[in-house]
Write an enzyme that holds these catalytic residues in place. Structure first.
Site, mmCIF file in Angstrom:
data_model
loop_
_atom_site.group_PDB
_atom_site.id
_atom_site.type_symbol
_atom_site.label_atom_id
_atom_site.label_comp_id
_atom_site.label_asym_id
_atom_site.label_seq_id
_atom_site.Cartn_x
_atom_site.Cartn_y
_atom_site.Cartn_z
ATOM 1 N N ASP A 189 -17.307 20.761 -21.827
ATOM 2 C CA ASP A 189 -17.884 21.268 -23.126
ATOM 3 C C ASP A 189 -17.442 22.620 -23.583
ATOM 4 O O ASP A 189 -17.146 22.742 -24.911
ATOM 5 C CB ASP A 189 -19.534 21.343 -23.161
ATOM 6 C CG ASP A 189 -20.146 21.120 -24.609
ATOM 7 O OD1 ASP A 189 -19.408 20.754 -25.375
ATOM 8 O OD2 ASP A 189 -21.326 21.244 -24.691
ATOM 9 N N ASP A 195 -14.178 23.738 -26.365
ATOM 10 C CA ASP A 195 -14.369 24.422 -27.781
ATOM 11 C C ASP A 195 -13.425 25.704 -27.603
ATOM 12 O O ASP A 195 -12.764 26.230 -28.568
ATOM 13 C CB ASP A 195 -15.893 25.262 -27.497
ATOM 14 C CG ASP A 195 -16.653 24.228 -28.671
ATOM 15 O OD1 ASP A 195 -16.447 23.070 -28.953
ATOM 16 O OD2 ASP A 195 -17.838 24.854 -28.958
#
Ligand code: ATP
Length: 353
Positions: free
Chosen positions: A240, A244
């Site tokens: 995750d 990003d």
């Protein structure tokens, strides 16, 4: 083939309108014979049906192979017993969407901190540190006393193996390099289990080069040598965070596409959130959701051996490239002043050429 469209919250309806317009044009141009069904999810569904994700809607999702899910503003949801169900978490768990595939590629014409980045992160999606989905019953986060908070992190052999297999299959179609990212020097048991499964899967793919990198080093290497990575396989939370970082380095959060895939279902969902700060202004970038749809079409094409769907995915990706080459089509997150609808229309025009 049916595609279920769920616009979601915040910027969701705006980026979904542009994306569905592009998907409709692709459907016509490539003769895909896709049918679309649109349903409310998130805050609009809470208002209309008393739940952000009703049992009825979950039934529709389970009956559909391909879903496009807009971002969900889960911070604004009430507690689950008051109708606030997190649609992303619920679909990942209920449909066993174990692979979250997140590519980051710098696009011609888009200013990028890492202009040579072209990688895909294969993130394990069903366990790890995510307290809402790694337990059979109860939460993986709890407080035994008022001064002590604990979080349980789950790593399984089966969960590790299937994401490793997905990563190596991806690498077979790309530049044949896999980087496994762990913290196995400290978390020797849990990260060690993940790593040992990845090494084991690698034995069946001798043509693919496997590199092992620690998560802290990886955060730095993504900045220093972004072009060195092809497929990156890692556990849930590292994936995750790294995705990003990779999306930002390759041009911005508004570009980061993502698909959550299992054995029988796939859900296209942009990597970014609902961005309530810019909602209803018509300035959100629809490209991340469009990229997610391209990944979904590619997954459906691979699953059914349908070259028209994989071809349509490439056509959409190419159309996005050509649209972004012109700075006049850049939304404010990319430094431009284009509107969401303008980007949608430009992609439709490219698809229709
Ligand atoms: P979540 O926790 O739901 O993922 P977040 O806190 O990470 O959400 P995002 O909603 O992903 O935050 O977005 C962070 C900021 O990036 C937003 O406030 C917005 O300004 C910008 N942003 C995100 N997505 C887009 C987009 N598609 N177009 C333009 N700007 C965006």
């Amino acid at each position: 083939m049916k595609i279920l469209i769920l616009p979601g919250d915040g910027i969701g309806p705006e980026i979904m309108t542009a994306t569905v317009t592009a998907l409709g044009a692709l459907n016509d141009k490539c003769g895909l014979k896709l049918d679309f069904e649109q349903r409310a999810v998130g805050l609009p569904a809470l208002e209309a049906e008393g739940s952000t994700l009703s049992d009825d809607l979950m039934g529709r999702i389970k009956a559909t192979e391909g879903v496009v899910l807009g971002p969900c503003d889960t911070y604004a949801y009430p507690l689950p017993d008051e109708g606030g169900v997190n649609p992303s978490a619920a679909t990942r768990k209920e449909l066993d969407l174990f692979a979250n595939i997140r590519p980051s590629r710098a696009r011609p014409g888009v200013p990028a901190l890492a202009p040579d980045m072209d990688l895909v992160i294969a993130r394990e999606n069903t366990e790890g540190f995510y307290a809402d989905r790694n337990m059979f019953s109860g939460s993986g986060e709890f407080m035994p006393t008022e001064d002590v908070a604990l979080a349980v992190r789950k790593i399984t052999r089966q969960g590790s193996r299937r994401i490793a297999e997905a990563a190596f299959q991806l690498a077979e179609r790309r530049r044949k390099k896999v980087t496994v990212v762990t913290k196995a020097n400290v978390l020797k048991v849990s990260e060690g289990l993940f790593l040992s499964e990845v090494r084991d899967v690698a034995k069946a793919h001798l043509d693919i080069e496997l590199t092992e990198v620690l998560i802290d080093a990886m955060a730095a290497l993504l900045v220093r040598t972004p072009g060195a990575f092809d497929v990156v396989v890692t556990t849930n939370m590292y994936g995750d965070i790294l995705s990003d970082e990779a999306a930002e380095l390759s041009g911005g959060l508004g570009l980061g596409g993502s698909v959550n895939a299992g054995d029988d279902h796939a859900v296209a969902q942009a990597a970014h959130g609902s961005a309530p700060d810019i909602a209803e202004q018509g300035i959100a970038n629809p490209v991340a959701l469009m990229n997610s749809v391209a990944l979904l079409l590619d997954w459906l094409g691979g699953r059914h051996g349908r070259d028209d769907l994989t071809g349509a995915a490439k056509r959409l990706d190419g159309a996005i490239d050509r649209v972004l080459e012109d700075p006049a089509n850049h939304t404010p997150d990319l430094g431009g002043s284009a509107k969401t609808s303008q980007v949608g229309e430009a992609v439709v025009a490219e698809i229709s050429k």
